[in-house]
Design an enzyme around this catalytic site. Structure first.
Site, mmCIF file in Angstrom:
data_model
loop_
_atom_site.group_PDB
_atom_site.id
_atom_site.type_symbol
_atom_site.label_atom_id
_atom_site.label_comp_id
_atom_site.label_asym_id
_atom_site.label_seq_id
_atom_site.Cartn_x
_atom_site.Cartn_y
_atom_site.Cartn_z
ATOM 1 N N ASP A 16 22.446 38.753 50.522
ATOM 2 C CA ASP A 16 22.858 39.803 49.594
ATOM 3 C C ASP A 16 23.443 40.986 50.345
ATOM 4 O O ASP A 16 22.769 41.971 50.620
ATOM 5 C CB ASP A 16 21.665 40.221 48.742
ATOM 6 N N THR A 17 24.705 40.851 50.666
ATOM 7 C CA THR A 17 25.458 41.815 51.441
ATOM 8 C C THR A 17 26.905 41.646 51.035
ATOM 9 O O THR A 17 27.277 40.602 50.524
ATOM 10 C CB THR A 17 25.296 41.516 52.953
ATOM 11 N N VAL A 18 27.739 42.663 51.258
ATOM 12 C CA VAL A 18 29.174 42.459 51.079
ATOM 13 C C VAL A 18 29.878 42.748 52.393
ATOM 14 O O VAL A 18 29.638 43.753 53.044
ATOM 15 C CB VAL A 18 29.769 43.342 49.957
ATOM 16 N N ARG A 29 28.963 34.332 52.698
ATOM 17 C CA ARG A 29 30.227 34.490 51.990
ATOM 18 C C ARG A 29 31.160 35.281 52.895
ATOM 19 O O ARG A 29 30.954 36.466 53.133
ATOM 20 C CB ARG A 29 30.000 35.219 50.668
#
Length: 588
Positions: free
Chosen positions: A391-393, A556
């Protein structure tokens, strides 16, 4: 209150939530000759392009993307989290690095933490004590000030995100799934849950989510700079909600971060050579932010792979079948060795020595590579294997002058603690869960200390020329993704999009088990051949094949590659991970 009507998609795809993606990927590499943005949300990519069109450079646009992602993907990132940045200056050929991680409250030593009821070796993810001072706001301000073009102001850079937050955005599919999973956590975390919900529930794909309180927070940051976040209304709301939950953060902790500012640090690097490098003898130099970030893990793994090949323990990885058992075995073992070191040594350098140069020395890398056995898994996976979160961008921005900004922003796990400061529209991160609660450990919890940080942007150069601006978000998957994607491009000649689409592995992707040891699985993504899975098991690897939504553990990524055009003109090639909702947008 209006009744929520069923979406048409619910009827067309009644089992949609069981599937991660209908197809492996149908994306093409995006080409452009001016600026380009690659990120996990299309509207955020558009925000970055808007700033490039206003005359901003890659750094200015990166901050616009970061803020917009807070609106479009709050389940992963936000102003209540931390950020790191690498910037390539096309004129000077220099790389600058910013560490935007926050510290623990000054009034919380380990003894007091234990007295508060925290036991075990890790702070619980939803504990108020897991909330360190958010560093993202300061990083956004300092990135524009230190690295920006000077052609746009902070208020211009934040304007697209403010517009998105006020008007609302349709929620994308993967974000909707993550929001749904966190709905209960949000409701239980603080009295202000409705600021992050729609009619009391997680918004579904296609529903419009407005965040007016977040827009107000952004406006205050734009108008007052760091003081608009670390002092005044927002700071008081942060302190109030944490104390309501038993936290000890004070206004002085937040004000101190504003005074210290984002730390500009010297990037660390490793030049990867491999037998038969067809691009020449200069190799490819990968740059990472130094500890307290875990970029060192990627560099260590690359160094160990280098020595494996140079010593003949592994033949040139270019000659081994891609994602074969031999290929994956070499990479898996290299990362086990790398993590065994970095899970101990990576910590806040202000609280102890981190021997980066010693760990990356040729002599040390040779010793580590010598532990590799080509035919079987030998490394002790109970020591140093990583834990999982995705959970990171991460996003990459380049501009028409050839500058590149590799930027990453994160809450850590999901919505972080999911604690929402009243009237502010964002959640507070849970980076404090990255500490080890073991006296004598370099990464042991302490007052005013930064934790082991998983988020890492990357740049790769050939000589002094930019080669890649890239990253793979996803907790401890990140360094593993950095190396796998890089080798896909270097060894296989994959395009940026193909390099991201290729199935990946992730070692030790679980949380500590009941015995306190770390998950020893090697997770393999669907698409890796069944015979490869079986052979790895025969070699002694504890293999588990992952399908469907579980594939989020493989991270991602976003990649922008600078191509060598015969005419000398600037050409960018970009890829965006199919495991996210995002895309690449090239500037007209």
């Amino acid at each position: 209150m209006a009744q929520r009507q069923p979406l048409k998609w619910d009827k067309v795809h009644p089992k949609h939530s069981e599937h991660f993606a209908a197809f492996p990927s149908r994306r093409s590499t995006v080409m452009g000759s001016r600026g380009m943005v690659a990120c996990s949300q299309p509207l955020a990519a558009s925000a970055g392009i808007a700033i490039l069109e206003k005359g901003g450079n890659a750094a200015d646009a990166a901050v616009a993307v970061a803020a917009a992602l807070n609106v479009t993907e709050p389940c992963s990132t936000g102003i209540g989290g931390d950020a790191f940045c690498l910037f390539y200056d096309a004129k000077t050929k220099d790389i600058r690095a910013l560490n935007g991680s926050g510290r623990t409250p000054k009034a919380m030593p380990l003894e007091r933490l234990r007295e508060s009821g925290v036991q075990g070796e890790q702070i619980p993810l939803t504990s108020p004590h897991a909330a360190t001072v958010p560093g993202a706001a300061s990083t956004w301000v300092d990135t524009v000030h230190l690295l920006g073009s000077g052609n746009v102001q902070l208020k211009d850079v934040l304007a697209p995100a403010i517009q998105l937050a006020e008007n609302g955005v349709p929620v994308h599919e993967i974000v909707a799934e993550a929001w749904k999973v966190s709905e209960k956590t949000i409701k239980e975390a603080s009295p202000n849950a409705n600021e992050m919900l729609l009619h009391g529930k997680a918004p579904r794909a296609g529903e419009i989510m407005a965040m007016p309180n977040l827009a107000r927070t952004f406006r205050e940051l734009a108008e007052h700079g760091k003081d608009g976040f670390y002092k005044g209304r927002v700071a008081q709301a942060i302190v109030d909600v944490l104390k309501l939950r038993g936290g000890v953060m004070e206004l002085e902790d937040l004000a101190a971060h504003a005074e210290i500012g984002t730390e500009e640090v010297e990037p660390i690097r490793y030049t990867y050579h491999h037998p038969g490098d067809k691009a020449g003898t200069e190799g490819v130099t990968v740059y990472e932010c130094p500890p307290n970030g875990q970029g060192l893990t990627a560099l260590l793994a690359l160094g160990i792979l280098d020595e494996m090949q140079n010593s003949g323990q592994v033949i040139d990885l270019t000659e081994v079948e891609h994602n074969s058992a031999e290929y994956l075995h070499a990479l898996i073992e290299a990362f086990r060795l790398a993590f065994a070191d970095t899970r101990w040594y990576v910590a806040d350098p202000e609280h102890g020595d981190v021997p980066v140069q010693d760990l990356l020395s040729k002599q040390y890398l040779q010793k580590r590579a010598a532990l590799f056995e080509p035919s079987k898994a030998t490394v002790d996976v109970r020591k140093g294997s990583p834990v999982k979160t995705s959970d990171t961008v991460y996003f990459s921005v380049v501009d028409e002058d050839g500058n590149a900004c590799s930027f990453i922003n994160s809450n850590y796990v999901g919505f972080g603690t999911a604690i929402i400061p009243k009237g502010c529209g964002f959640t507070l991160q849970n980076r404090g869960a990255g500490f080890v609660l073991q006296e004598g450990h370099p990464n042991c919890f302490a007052p005013s200390k930064r934790p082991y940080h998983t988020i890492i942007p990357a740049l790769a150069l050939r000589g002094d020329q930019l080669f890649l601006s890239y990253g793979v978000m996803g907790g401890f998957m990140q360094p593993q993704g950095h190396v796998q994607v890089l080798l896909n491009i270097l060894h296989r000649g994959f395009t940026p999009q193909a390099a991201l689409d290729a199935p990946r592995f992730c070692i030790g992707a679980g949380m500590p088990d009941q015995t306190g040891s770390i998950d020893s699985h090697v997770y393999l993504e669907e698409g890796i051949k069944p015979e490869v899975v079986e052979k790895l098991r025969q070699m002694g690897h504890n293999v588990k094949l992952i399908q469907g939504w579980g594939r989020d553990i493989f991270g991602r990524g976003q990649v922008i590659q600078k191509l060598d055009d015969p005419t000398g003109k600037l050409v960018w090639a970009g890829g965006s991970d199919m495991r996210a909702d995002g895309q690449v947008i090239a500037q007209l």
